[in-house]
Enzyme design. Structure first.
Site, short mmCIF file in Angstrom:
data_model
loop_
_atom_site.label_atom_id
_atom_site.label_comp_id
_atom_site.label_asym_id
_atom_site.label_seq_id
_atom_site.Cartn_x
_atom_site.Cartn_y
_atom_site.Cartn_z
N ARG A 197 14.76 3.47 -2.61
CA ARG A 197 13.94 4.46 -3.33
C ARG A 197 12.72 3.86 -4.03
O ARG A 197 11.64 4.44 -3.96
CB ARG A 197 14.79 5.27 -4.30
CG ARG A 197 15.93 6.04 -3.60
CD ARG A 197 16.63 7.05 -4.51
NE ARG A 197 15.75 8.12 -4.90
CZ ARG A 197 15.12 8.23 -6.04
NH1 ARG A 197 15.30 7.31 -6.98
NH2 ARG A 197 14.32 9.22 -6.29
N CYS A 200 10.80 -9.80 3.52
CA CYS A 200 9.39 -10.12 3.76
C CYS A 200 8.54 -8.86 3.75
O CYS A 200 7.94 -8.48 4.76
CB CYS A 200 9.24 -10.83 5.09
SG CYS A 200 10.18 -12.34 5.17
N GLU A 201 8.54 -8.20 2.61
CA GLU A 201 7.78 -6.98 2.40
C GLU A 201 7.44 -7.00 0.92
O GLU A 201 8.35 -7.10 0.10
CB GLU A 201 8.66 -5.74 2.64
CG GLU A 201 8.70 -5.20 4.03
CD GLU A 201 7.41 -4.54 4.46
OE1 GLU A 201 6.60 -4.17 3.60
OE2 GLU A 201 7.21 -4.44 5.68
#
Ligand SMILES: *Cc1c(COP(=O)(O)O)cnc(C)c1O
Length: 421
Positions: free
Chosen positions: A309, A340-341
Site C-alpha cells: 500500500r 530494487c525499487e
C-alpha cells in the site's frame, strides 16, 4: 491511526517473545478485535430485518480468518476461483457466497456453479448468455457513470471498467427474468477506503431508487441491495473513524421509507474487507541496517512484497518501535525494504524514536489488503501470518514462503539434462 489500546495491550507485552519464537517478519492478526468489529457491524444494522455482511475475501484470504467470519454468520464476497474454493473450504455454501467478478472467464462461471453454486453478481449484459446455467438468484453490478462521482482511490464511475451502465440496466434484468431467474439483487461499489459515511448512504439511496424504478419497469421484486465495500479505516493519527452507527441509522431509515412506499423492503448486504480486518493486523519487522547518506534510512527485514500500500498508493501506515515511547528523542527517517525499487519504503521522512539494529518495529493497520496484495518481484518472499487468538495463544496460520515455493513453477529439467545429471 495508532494501533488500538486494546490490541496493543494484548500484543505488546508478549511481542518480543512471539518475535523470538516465530522469527520476524510476520503479520499478526487479532481475533478479539476482528470479532468485536463484526459484532459492531451486526449491532449497528440490527434494525434491518435482513442484513448480512459478505466478507471481501481478497482483503485477508486465510482459511482461519474465513472460519471466524463464518462463525459470526457472515458470507463471502469472491472474485476468483481460489477465493471461491477457500470460501467453500471455510464452510460457505450457496447463498453464503457472492461471486462478483469482472471480465469473467468460462472457467470462473463453471467453478461458481459447482458445489451448490453461489449468488452470481454479473458485471455486464454480454455475460448473461455466457453463464452455462443461470442460477436462481442474480445480481447486477450497476455503474451510474456520470450520475455519481467516486472517491480518490476508486476514481470516476464513468471511467471505471465495472458494472452495467444505466442505459443497459433494464434490459439486463428483463433478459434474466425471461430466462427464468426469479430472485434479484442489485449491487454497487463506488468508493474505497472512505471515512465519510455519507457516501455509503448516498449509494444506498441511489440503489433503492433504482430498485423501485427497475421493479416498476420490469415487474420484478428485489430481494436484496448490496452497497459493496469501501468503508474506510483511520490510518493516520489525525483521521476520524467512520461513524458506522450514523451510517446504519440513516440507511435503516431509507429502508423503512422504501417499505412504506412499496409494502416490502429488500435485504441489505455489505461487502466490507478493510473495515472488518484492517485495524486488527500489524506487520512486525526488525531493524537490520542503518544508513546515513542524504537522508537517514532504517532498513528492515521485510519489503514491499509484504505490504504494497505505501508503494502503490502512497498510503500512510503508522509505525511504533517496541519499548520506545513516542516522547523519546526522535529522528527523521525513511523506513525501507531491500527491493530494487526506490518506492520500497514503509515510511518516508517519518519522525520515529531513535532506532537501533535489532529493534522491533510495528507497522500498523495491515489486516486488510496487506499480505494478500504481496507479490514476488525481485525474488522477494512473503512473510508468515500469525493469529493472536482470544485466549492469548498464537497460531501460525500461514508459513513464510521459501525459495522452493518461488522455484515451484519453474522448469529446471533442461538445465539438469544439460548438466548430465
Ligand atoms: C475490494 C472489494 C470489496 C472490499 O473492499 P474494502 O475496501 O476492503 O471494503 C468489496 N466488494 C468488491 C466488489 C470489491 O472489489
Amino acid at each position: 491511526m495508532p494501533i488500538s489500546e486494546t490490541f496493543k495491550g494484548r500484543l505488546f507485552p508478549t511481542l518480543k517473545e512471539i518475535a523470538e519464537h516465530f522469527g520476524t517478519p510476520f503479520h499478526i492478526y487479532d481475533e478479539t478485535g476482528i470479532r468485536e468489529t463484526g459484532q459492531t457491524l451486526k449491532d449497528a444494522f440490527s434494525d434491518v430485518k435482513d442484513f448480512r455482511e459478505y466478507f471481501a475475501v481478497k482483503a485477508l484470504p486465510n482459511p482461519r480468518i474465513l472460519e471466524i467470519m463464518k462463525e459470526m454468520g457472515f458470507g463471502f464476497d469472491c472474485s476468483s476461483i481460489p477465493e471461491l474454493l477457500l470460501s467453500r473450504m471455510a464452510g460457505g455454501r450457496g447463498e453464503d457466497i457472492i461471486f462478483t467478478s469482472n471480465n469473467t472467464s468460462p472457467e470462473e462461471f463453471k467453478v461458481a456453479a459447482a458445489d451448490g453454486g453461489c449468488i452470481l453478481n454479473l458485471d455486464d449484459v454480454t455475460l448473461i448468455p455466457k453463464v452455462p446455467e443461470l442460477p436462481e438468484f442474480i445480481y447486477f453490478r450497476y455503474n451510474p457513470g456520470p450520475r455519481r462521482t467516486g472517491n480518490a482511490i476508486i476514481g470516476s464511475p464513468a471511467e471505471s471498467k465495472y458494472g452495467v451502465s444505466h442505459e443497459q440496466i433494464l434490459d439486463a434484468y428483463r433478459t434474466v427474468r425471461d430466462r427464468g431467474v426469479r430472485r434479484f439483487g442489485l449491487h454497487n461499489m463506488l468508493i474505497s477506503n472512505e471515512l465519510d459515511y455519507k457516501y455509503m448512504v448516498e449509494t444506498a439511496q441511489m440503489l433503492l431508487e433504482l430498485a423501485e424504478w427497475i421493479s416498476k419497469e420490469v415487474g420484478i421484486v428485489f430481494e436484496s441491495v448490496n452497497i459493496g465495500g469501501g468503508l474506510g479505516i483511520p490510518y493516520k493519527p489525525e483521521d476520524r473513524p467512520l461513524d458506522i452507527h450514523a451510517m446504519a441509522e440513516e440507511i435503516t431509515g431509507l429502508l423503512n421509507q422504501f417499505e412504506k412506499r412499496n409494502g416490502y423492503a429488500p435485504g441489505l448486504c455489505l461487502e466490507s474487507g478493510r473495515f472488518m480486518t484492517g485495524p486488527h493486523g500489524v506487520l512486525v519487522v526488525k531493524a537490520i541496517n542503518e544508513k546515513n547518506i542524504y537522508r537517514k534510512y532504517i532498513g528492515v527485514d521485510a519489503c514491499m512484497t509484504a505490504l504494497m500500500r505505501p508503494a502503490i498508493y502512497g498510503a500512510y501506515h503508522h509505525i511504533s518501535v517496541l519499548g520506545k515511547d513516542s516522547d523519546q528523542e526522535h529522528s527523521i527517517v525513511d523506513v525501507v525494504g531491500s527491493l530494487c525499487e526506490n518506492n520500497d519504503k514503509f515510511a518516508i521522512q517519518r519522525s520515529l524514536p531513535e532506532i537501533e539494529e535489532g529493534d522491533i518495529l510495528i507497522i500498523q493497520d495491515t489486516g486488510a489488503h496487506g499480505h494478500s496484495m504481496g507479490f514476488n518481484y525481485n525474488g522477494k518472499l512473503r512473510p508468515k501470518e500469525l493469529l493472536l487468538r482470544m485466549d492469548g495463544s498464537v497460531e501460525l496460520i500461514r508459513r513464510e514462503e521459501t525459495v522452493n515455493d518461488y522455484f515451484a513453477t519453474l522448469n529446471f529439467e533442461p538445465l539438469r539434462q544439460a548438466q548430465g545429471s
